[in-house]
Design an enzyme around this catalytic site. Structure first.
Site, PDB file in Angstrom:
ATOM      1  N   ARG A   1      40.292  45.618  42.257  1.00  0.00           N
ATOM      2  CA  ARG A   1      39.064  45.765  42.991  1.00  0.00           C
ATOM      3  C   ARG A   1      39.520  46.000  44.430  1.00  0.00           C
ATOM      4  NH1 ARG A   1      38.640  46.020  38.794  1.00  0.00           N
ATOM      5  NH2 ARG A   1      37.165  44.958  37.339  1.00  0.00           N
TER       6      ARG A   1
ATOM      7  N   SER B   1      29.503  41.035  38.056  1.00  0.00           N
ATOM      8  CA  SER B   1      30.363  39.988  38.178  1.00  0.00           C
ATOM      9  C   SER B   1      30.459  39.578  39.689  1.00  0.00           C
ATOM     10  CB  SER B   1      31.800  40.596  37.714  1.00  0.00           C
ATOM     11  OG  SER B   1      32.015  41.055  36.578  1.00  0.00           O
TER      12      SER B   1
ATOM     13  N   GLU C   1      33.456  39.095  44.281  1.00  0.00           N
ATOM     14  CA  GLU C   1      34.160  40.631  44.069  1.00  0.00           C
ATOM     15  C   GLU C   1      32.976  41.415  45.036  1.00  0.00           C
ATOM     16  OE1 GLU C   1      33.397  43.701  40.226  1.00  0.00           O
ATOM     17  OE2 GLU C   1      34.838  42.065  40.223  1.00  0.00           O
TER      18      GLU C   1
END
EC number: 1.3.1.98
Length: 342
Positions: free
Chosen positions: A159, A229, A325
């Protein structure tokens, strides 16, 4: 005069920006950026707003990246796709599959635009963008100079990429180059995909299985606002993972190439009995604990308070501290999301 950001973020949080500009080509991005800079205003480029949480009104210009177009070149061993940053990611996955170019199917139904995919190095079900990324084309906002970064130059991580670090706020991504190998190899390491037979499976079957898993577990942002998420899956040192597995032998864990171990944030949250917990209008989703939703006209403060609560509960039980995230946007730009919920 301000403009509502509610239509431009999938969380459906109602904050405003001073200006919103829609850009359909590079020149329009540069013009909007230069105009904002002349006025001394902050400026940010947004795709579909599927990975952001606006914490307050934004004091500057939001540029919506709507650069379109898909070009395909075929070589002996691969298909090479050159894709405009404003194309919808899932529609690209479908386009590739419909044209018998497999390789993106594990990434089906990830929300957002193609241009956002390298920023986060998007990933799901065992595949990350870096597996298929050939290059990223961007334009330097100050000079208007065009840059092409190879996949290696993008410095992809979990990420993470150069676009979240040195190049943040310095460039606009205008296109992404993908290389889909003709030697297709299915990745069947996660979830329902492990039940498929690698010898006979088709890309369409992988796509269908991924779509089924995502639609049954993940809420539709049109019904309950969310940004997918909310937390990253934590990556911890091997000794911390061993300690945790001694206490919780059935904890999902995925050893990484460098010796570290990736844990499943959703499982950790679930073990704290947090599914369905609400603060204000924000809630932990009942099917997928990794997703925080706007259940009832949530404010950004509700979401931040809930994220803090989740992080504390998981930290106290497992000594593992979750990181968002989702990117947090303050009055004049991105702020540190971990500090915001610590």
């Amino acid at each position: 005069m301000t403009h509502s950001l509610k239509p431009w973020n999938t969380f459906g949080i109602d904050h405003c920006a001073k200006h919103i500009a829609c850009a359909e080509n590079e020149q329009q991005i540069l013009s909007a950026w230069q105009q904002a800079t002349r006025e001394g205003l902050p400026v940010m480029i947004l795709g579909e707003g599927s990975n952001v949480l606006f914490l307050e009104n934004y004091a500057g210009t939001v540029i919506l990246n709507r650069l379109k177009g898909i070009e395909v070149n075929e070589t002996a061993d691969a298909w090479h796709l050159h894709v405009g940053a404003g194309e919808n990611w899932h529609q690209l996955v479908r386009y590739a599959l419909d044209n018998n170019m497999p390789g993106l199917e594990n990434l089906a139904l990830i929300p957002g635009c193609v241009g956002s995919s390298p920023i986060q190095n998007i990933g799901a079900y065992g595949v990350e963008l870096q597996r298929v990324c050939d290059y990223v084309d961007c334009v330097e906002l100050e000079t208007g100079k065009r840059l092409r970064l190879s996949a290696a130059e993008c410095r992809f991580g979990y990420r993470d990429s150069i676009f979240k670090n040195e190049y943040q706020d310095r460039v606009a991504i205008v296109a992404v180059g993908l290389r889909l190998s003709k030697q297709w190899q299915p990745v069947l390491t996660y979830g329902d995909l492990t039940r498929l037979d690698p010898k006979t499976v088709t890309a369409q079957q992988v796509f269908d299985a991924v779509c089924h898993m995502r639609t049954t577990k993940l809420p539709d942002p049109k019904v309950n606002g969310n940004a997918g998420s909310f937390f990253k899956n934590p990556v911890v040192a091997a000794d911390i993972a061993m300690e945790l597995l001694e206490r919780f032998p059935n904890a999902p864990h995925y050893p990484q190439a460098d010796g570290s171990v990736k844990l499943a944030a959703g499982w950790l949250i679930d073990q704290c009995q947090l599914k369905g917990v609400t603060i204000g209008g924000a809630a932990v989703h009942r099917q997928q604990a990794l997703v925080l939703i706007n259940a009832n006209d949530a404010t950004s403060k509700d979401v931040v308070a809930l994220a803090h609560h989740v992080r504390q509960k998981v930290g106290e039980k497992f000594n593992v501290w979750l990181e968002p995230e989702v990117r947090f946007i303050g009055r004049s730009g991105e702020v540190n999301a971990v500090e915001s919920i610590a």
